[in-house]
Structures are given as structure tokens and as C-alpha cells.
Design a protein around this motif. Sequence first.
Motif, PDB file in Angstrom:
ATOM      1  N   ILE A  47     -48.938  64.408  71.734  1.00  0.00           N
ATOM      2  CA  ILE A  47     -47.740  63.764  71.209  1.00  0.00           C
ATOM      3  C   ILE A  47     -48.010  62.271  71.072  1.00  0.00           C
ATOM      4  O   ILE A  47     -48.833  61.705  71.787  1.00  0.00           O
ATOM      5  CB  ILE A  47     -46.498  64.014  72.099  1.00  0.00           C
ATOM      6  N   GLU A  48     -47.307  61.665  70.142  1.00  0.00           N
ATOM      7  CA  GLU A  48     -47.503  60.253  69.841  1.00  0.00           C
ATOM      8  C   GLU A  48     -46.183  59.511  70.022  1.00  0.00           C
ATOM      9  O   GLU A  48     -45.136  59.979  69.577  1.00  0.00           O
ATOM     10  CB  GLU A  48     -48.000  60.097  68.403  1.00  0.00           C
ATOM     11  N   ALA A  49     -46.255  58.348  70.683  1.00  0.00           N
ATOM     12  CA  ALA A  49     -45.083  57.498  70.861  1.00  0.00           C
ATOM     13  C   ALA A  49     -45.320  56.186  70.117  1.00  0.00           C
ATOM     14  O   ALA A  49     -46.293  55.482  70.402  1.00  0.00           O
ATOM     15  CB  ALA A  49     -44.840  57.234  72.339  1.00  0.00           C
ATOM     16  N   ASN A  50     -44.461  55.866  69.170  1.00  0.00           N
ATOM     17  CA  ASN A  50     -44.547  54.617  68.413  1.00  0.00           C
ATOM     18  C   ASN A  50     -43.355  53.737  68.760  1.00  0.00           C
ATOM     19  O   ASN A  50     -42.203  54.203  68.765  1.00  0.00           O
ATOM     20  CB  ASN A  50     -44.583  54.894  66.912  1.00  0.00           C
ATOM     21  N   LEU A  51     -43.637  52.477  69.047  1.00  0.00           N
ATOM     22  CA  LEU A  51     -42.598  51.546  69.457  1.00  0.00           C
ATOM     23  C   LEU A  51     -41.527  51.422  68.374  1.00  0.00           C
ATOM     24  O   LEU A  51     -41.831  51.206  67.200  1.00  0.00           O
ATOM     25  CB  LEU A  51     -43.221  50.180  69.744  1.00  0.00           C
ATOM     26  N   ARG A  52     -40.292  51.575  68.793  1.00  0.00           N
ATOM     27  CA  ARG A  52     -39.186  51.491  67.845  1.00  0.00           C
ATOM     28  C   ARG A  52     -38.968  50.052  67.386  1.00  0.00           C
ATOM     29  O   ARG A  52     -39.144  49.106  68.159  1.00  0.00           O
ATOM     30  CB  ARG A  52     -37.900  52.006  68.496  1.00  0.00           C
ATOM     31  N   PRO A  53     -38.571  49.857  66.139  1.00  0.00           N
ATOM     32  CA  PRO A  53     -38.270  48.503  65.657  1.00  0.00           C
ATOM     33  C   PRO A  53     -37.227  47.831  66.541  1.00  0.00           C
ATOM     34  O   PRO A  53     -36.240  48.451  66.943  1.00  0.00           O
ATOM     35  CB  PRO A  53     -37.726  48.752  64.240  1.00  0.00           C
ATOM     36  N   GLY A  54     -37.470  46.570  66.863  1.00  0.00           N
ATOM     37  CA  GLY A  54     -36.531  45.826  67.685  1.00  0.00           C
ATOM     38  C   GLY A  54     -36.749  45.965  69.169  1.00  0.00           C
ATOM     39  O   GLY A  54     -36.046  45.324  69.965  1.00  0.00           O
ATOM     40  N   ASN A  55     -37.714  46.813  69.594  1.00  0.00           N
ATOM     41  CA  ASN A  55     -38.003  46.998  71.011  1.00  0.00           C
ATOM     42  C   ASN A  55     -39.299  46.277  71.371  1.00  0.00           C
ATOM     43  O   ASN A  55     -40.183  46.082  70.528  1.00  0.00           O
ATOM     44  CB  ASN A  55     -38.125  48.482  71.354  1.00  0.00           C
ATOM     45  N   ARG A  56     -39.426  45.932  72.644  1.00  0.00           N
ATOM     46  CA  ARG A  56     -40.608  45.215  73.122  1.00  0.00           C
ATOM     47  C   ARG A  56     -41.375  46.054  74.116  1.00  0.00           C
ATOM     48  O   ARG A  56     -40.803  46.696  74.996  1.00  0.00           O
ATOM     49  CB  ARG A  56     -40.179  43.907  73.798  1.00  0.00           C
ATOM     50  N   HIS A  57     -42.691  46.049  73.966  1.00  0.00           N
ATOM     51  CA  HIS A  57     -43.585  46.683  74.930  1.00  0.00           C
ATOM     52  C   HIS A  57     -45.006  46.244  74.606  1.00  0.00           C
ATOM     53  O   HIS A  57     -45.333  46.009  73.434  1.00  0.00           O
ATOM     54  CB  HIS A  57     -43.490  48.220  74.866  1.00  0.00           C
ATOM     55  N   VAL A  58     -45.851  46.104  75.642  1.00  0.00           N
ATOM     56  CA  VAL A  58     -47.231  45.683  75.388  1.00  0.00           C
ATOM     57  C   VAL A  58     -48.016  46.761  74.654  1.00  0.00           C
ATOM     58  O   VAL A  58     -49.023  46.475  74.002  1.00  0.00           O
ATOM     59  CB  VAL A  58     -47.968  45.305  76.693  1.00  0.00           C
ATOM     60  N   TYR A  59     -47.555  48.030  74.737  1.00  0.00           N
ATOM     61  CA  TYR A  59     -48.205  49.112  74.011  1.00  0.00           C
ATOM     62  C   TYR A  59     -47.382  49.443  72.768  1.00  0.00           C
ATOM     63  O   TYR A  59     -46.247  49.890  72.868  1.00  0.00           O
ATOM     64  CB  TYR A  59     -48.342  50.366  74.871  1.00  0.00           C
ATOM     65  N   SER A  60     -47.968  49.221  71.608  1.00  0.00           N
ATOM     66  CA  SER A  60     -47.258  49.523  70.368  1.00  0.00           C
ATOM     67  C   SER A  60     -47.305  51.009  70.036  1.00  0.00           C
ATOM     68  O   SER A  60     -46.441  51.521  69.321  1.00  0.00           O
ATOM     69  CB  SER A  60     -47.868  48.727  69.213  1.00  0.00           C
ATOM     70  N   ARG A  61     -48.311  51.684  70.561  1.00  0.00           N
ATOM     71  CA  ARG A  61     -48.499  53.109  70.273  1.00  0.00           C
ATOM     72  C   ARG A  61     -49.168  53.755  71.473  1.00  0.00           C
ATOM     73  O   ARG A  61     -50.048  53.175  72.105  1.00  0.00           O
ATOM     74  CB  ARG A  61     -49.367  53.273  69.027  1.00  0.00           C
ATOM     75  N   ARG A  62     -48.717  54.957  71.805  1.00  0.00           N
ATOM     76  CA  ARG A  62     -49.295  55.699  72.920  1.00  0.00           C
ATOM     77  C   ARG A  62     -49.489  57.143  72.472  1.00  0.00           C
ATOM     78  O   ARG A  62     -48.562  57.760  71.930  1.00  0.00           O
ATOM     79  CB  ARG A  62     -48.365  55.655  74.136  1.00  0.00           C
TER      80      ARG A  62
END
Length: 455
Positions: free
Chosen positions: A350-365
Motif C-alpha cells: 500500500i502507498e501513502a501520499n501526503l495530502r495537500p495542506g498537510n505537513r510531514h517529513v515523509y511525502s510518500r510511504r
Amino acid sequence: MKKTSIALAALFVAGSFAGTAMAKVPEAQVNRLGADLTPMGAEKAGNGGAIPAWTGGLSSVPASVQGEYSADALLPNPFKSDSIEMTIDASNMGQYEDKLTEGHKALLSTYSSYKMPVYQTRRTCAYPEFVYEAAKNNAKVAELTGGGNGVAKGIMALPFPIANNGLEMIWNHTLRYRAFKLTREFTAAPVTRGGDYELQTVQDEAILQWSDPTKSSAEELDNISLFYIANTVAPARSAGNVILVHETLNRALEDRRAWQYSPGTRRVRRAPNIAYDNPGTNSDGLSTSDSFDGYNGAPDRYDWTVLGKSEKYIPYNAYDTTLATYEQLLKPLHINQDLMRYELHRVWTIEANLRPGNRHVYSRRVKHLDEDSWTMTGAELYDARGELWRVQEMPIGQQYDFPLCGKGQELVYDLQAGRYLALALQNEGEPINYNADELNADRYTPAAIRQLGVR
């Protein structure tokens, strides 16, 4: 791996995410559990080659270790007579490209000393019968709630043995059965590029309310899935730092509650920073709070997509990595790969992509979940530029005397720094106590961690 439509995934059932709940799994699909699917929702059949059929797993102490097994010691390797079938390294990795995760390809390409000894595949995962019964009931009743930020109506086992989407899959990992009350002492080791490290020793304990055998549904848990305390006891300069967590089940109703006791100030403070991408405790900045256990906490900052199911070489039944001393295990750049064991298994990716407007050091997991247990066994973590930054590797292991299928150590390889973090190490210590009946929910208070932290 190409993204795969949910409609095309072999084990998905019809359904779409709308509002706060998923469509129920049809009865005909539920009845596959224990038939052509395992009770946990995996394909029971093998692949006609290296992957065998699941025949019940390893649910008791096997004859191969009867003479050396002790309830007070780490589990002996029941497969120590197995021979290496092949070794994958940088020179031959191209032959196995379709069966390697992107993380393993990066490790093989980055470190010339990194290798993957491959052994016979053994589908050892097994759980108590009451867990299987709960999983089947959850398939009928469990729902996502709070816009996907919580789970309702299920209890005890993974909530979605026949999953509809990536959110249900990450919740399967988060709420998988790991016993009800447990205590342990574990070690964390941030390792420098040259192989130096200082061991961090932690005593932790948990009441996994989701697995409370006296409860019949999530609605009886007062929105708390987990009570957790972690007390750092060594080295001396870190001793006395204690964290307390009340993990909420529906994060749309309330965020995780966390507190921290600092021996320097002798005060307990609320700790909202023990979440998301804040540096993980005892990680020396090599991991984030939400990366422990592969992934934990609210899934709300990401959009989750199913990439599909495939056959991959993953770390599995690597008992020798736990039985080694720290000197034998912890080496420069990576752990001693001669101690590791890899097997061919089917995994959901499964792939997690950072939602627009959210902050995290990982943009994709990108996360890889073992099909037999829904336990996360590996992940690739990408920085804000979209570059691969860190690789997680988490061997699957069967606690055959309980029985319970879970993880051994957690490894986080920072490819950009050439360092790594080894977590949840049991080496040179005692086994996890999965029957800590003395634990009581009344203990998990700020006052209690103040008393623990005083030195």
C-alpha cells in the motif's frame, strides 16, 4: 509495481468508501475465511512452487526444539537445520528484480556488503482459535468510522480480514492481535556509519484494550485501544524518562493522549509531540514517532492506495538475529546479514501520499504487509523531494509457544546518512511476557509515571 485497481485485486470484494463506513462484506465472502482463505484472510493455497499452502502454522513448541526450549528464555530456532537455498547480492539482484521491494533494491545497491540469504518458505503464522473466530465476526460487522480515522463494531482480531481499501489494510496492521496484557524490556541501538553505538534500554508495558476478551465490541472501549508506558532505564543520562500513551480508537473524536516525565524538571507534561513526524523516543533522530511498529497513530495526513499483492523475498523466521549477541548482530552500515533469513511470501503493498495542506517529513510511504498476519514487514520512506530516504525492515516471527505471529526487531536504514537504527531488540535479555495479568488500566496515569521516573 503498478497501481492496481481495487476492482481487479483478487481478494477484494465490491464496496466503495463513502461517508464514514464501508459496505459490509457479503456473506459468501465471509464464508471463505477458513475455507479457501486462512482465518486471517490470506490465500490458503500455495503458488505451485516455493510458497507452500498454509496448513495451520506453528502453534506449539515443535519437536525440533523440545529439548532446549524454556519459557524463561528466548525462543530457539526451530529451523536451524535448514540450508541457504541462494544468496541475493548486488551482483545478481537483477535476476530477482520482480521479487525484491524497492527498499531491498536500494540496500543492495547502496551497500556492497548487504546480502539476502534465502531459505525455504515456511508459513508459520498461527493464532489462538478465539482470534480466528473474532476475525470472522469482524468481517461481518467491523466498519471504518470518523472518515477512516477510526474503527467501529469490531473487536479482538484484525478488523478487516477481507479488506476493501488501503485504509482498512493499515488498520489491520494497527489493530492486529498482539496479546492483551504484556511487559518487556527491549534495547534500541542507533548505529553510526563506523559501527559505534550506545545501547538504550527501555522497560515497557501495554494493555491492548482492543484484545480484551471481556469486551464484545469497540463501543465498550471508551475510545481507547491501547494503554502504554515506556520507561528508559539506561544509559544513566537517559534513565528516568518515561512516556505514557492512551491511544484513541477513533481519532476523529479525540487525538492520541500522551504525557512525558522528565527527570531533569521532575514534572509530567502533556506531550502532543509524541505523534506524526516528531523524532521518535530513543531514536537519535533516525526515525519518527509514527514509524515505530512500522506505522502507528492516525492515518489522516495521507491518502492510502492499494498497489496490489505480489510475491516478495521478505525477512521471515529470522530467529538467529534475536539469539545473537549485540556484538555479533550490530555491524557498520547494516546488521550482520549472515544472521538474517529471507523467504518468498505474498505481501500486500500500500502507498501513502501526503495530502495537500498537510505537513510531514515523509511525502510518500510505501508499506509491505505479510498476507498471513497483516503485519508490516518493510517500508520505503521518501523525503519532500520524492527521493528515497529511509528503508524499514521488520522480520516476521512466530511466537510458537503462545501462539502469536508478530515482528522481531525493527530496523530503520537511513540511506542518506549511512546510519541505521535497531529497535525492539530482545538479544541478551528475557522474552516478552505475554501474560502480564497483573496490569490494570488504573495504573496508566500521569501520577504513575512520575513515580516510575523518580531516581
